[in-house]
Design an enzyme around this catalytic site. Structure first.
Site, PDB file in Angstrom:
ATOM      1  N   HIS A 121       0.816  -1.209   0.000  1.00 52.99           N
ATOM      2  CA  HIS A 121       0.000   0.000   0.000  1.00 52.99           C
ATOM      3  C   HIS A 121       0.852   1.263   0.000  1.00 52.99           C
ATOM      4  O   HIS A 121       1.931   1.326   0.587  1.00 52.99           O
ATOM      5  CB  HIS A 121      -0.932   0.003   1.221  1.00 52.99           C
ATOM      6  N   ASP A 122       0.370   2.248  -0.734  1.00 57.68           N
ATOM      7  CA  ASP A 122       0.976   3.583  -0.797  1.00 57.68           C
ATOM      8  C   ASP A 122       2.351   3.607  -1.457  1.00 57.68           C
ATOM      9  O   ASP A 122       3.080   4.597  -1.335  1.00 57.68           O
ATOM     10  CB  ASP A 122       1.066   4.204   0.609  1.00 57.68           C
ATOM     11  N   GLY A 139       4.901  -1.264   2.604  1.00 60.67           N
ATOM     12  CA  GLY A 139       4.141  -0.041   2.377  1.00 60.67           C
ATOM     13  C   GLY A 139       5.016   1.192   2.254  1.00 60.67           C
ATOM     14  O   GLY A 139       6.098   1.279   2.823  1.00 60.67           O
TER      15      GLY A 139
END
Length: 265
Positions: A121-122, A139
């Site tokens: 994520h991100d 992440g």
């Protein structure tokens, strides 16, 4: 002509471009956008608020856009943006963003994600990146253009890997990797420059020589801190584009740690 296999499920609301091919038993969620010429082979799942760029080819059992593997994720709307002309091979996983990371995971164009690689994520992945089999990004990782990650390598959360860098197989990256750097080891240590990659790009010899001199000044000297050495190299090599890329990367953010040839720096 768009070609959707009878066993595929395309939910209402999905936006499907021209010439898209969706193979057997694949599933496309209601908030997905597939640009022209995208190919989903069999058993592909694309869900969430995910957009896939033109002519990207996704292979069987890839899982794209499911909720992030982050216990802080509370169901907020977040996004996964994948660029054009990517190859996403079998069992690859890519997660959307989270509120704490800005809400977006982005992947550029012309990348290759080999079997079972993971984009957390991100993450922000540039163009022409290659993740070999089982390479993983935690992440909030930033990968610049033309980065290569070897098989079974892993990049820790919040780390940056600069343009043109190469990470050896089975290497754990805990700190930032300079542009054009080459890192290896159980815990990544800087082993020199990615000279093969630089030569393959056809860069002028004088630029490569200037970069090698800058590398020696940055990492073979013991005077001062890495940041102070980078400031000195930046002042001397302001007219050298490769050198400037490296020094800008080091000086861009304060309080960063970098992979170096020596564990103490």
């Amino acid at each position: 002509m768009t070609d959707i296999h009878p066993t595929a499920i395309v939910e209402d609301g999905a936006v499907i471009g021209e010439g898209v091919r969706i193979g057997p038993y694949s599933t496309v969620g209601p908030n997905v956008k597939l640009a022209d010429g995208v190919i989903l082979e069999s058993h592909v799942v694309v869900t969430g608020h995910t957009s896939v760029g033109a002519k990207t080819h996704i292979f069987p059992f890839a899982s794209i856009g499911h909720k992030p593997q982050d216990l802080k994720f509370a169901g907020e709307v977040s996004f996964l943006e994948i660029g054009a002309n990517n190859q996403i091979r079998e069992h690859v996983t890519m997660s959307p963003g989270t509120e704490g990371g800005g809400g977006y995971t982005r992947v550029g164009d012309n990348c290759l994600f080999m079997m079972s690689s993971h984009v957390g994520h991100d993450c922000q992945v540039g163009n022409h990146a290659i993740l070999a089999n089982n390479a993983t990004l935690a992440g909030h990782v930033e990968l610049d253009d033309f980065v290569i990650l070897g098989g079974l390598s892993a990049v820790r959360q919040w780390s940056r890997v600069g343009t043109g860098a190469i990470v050896g197989g089975m290497t754990g990256v805990e700190f930032d990797v300079i542009p054009y750097g080459s890192v290896i080891g159980d815990r990544a240590r800087l082993a020199g420059l990615n000279l093969v990659g630089l030569k393959r790009k056809g860069l002028p010899r004088e630029q490569i020589h200037a970069l090698r001199a800058a590398y020696r000044a940055l990492f073979e000297s013991t005077e001062g801190t890495l940041r102070s050495r980078a400031e000195a190299v930046a002042a001397e090599g302001a007219d050298q584009p490769l050198v400037k890329t490296v020094t800008d990367f080091i000086l861009e953010k304060e309080d960063r740690r970098f992979c170096t040839p020596r564990s103490e720096d």
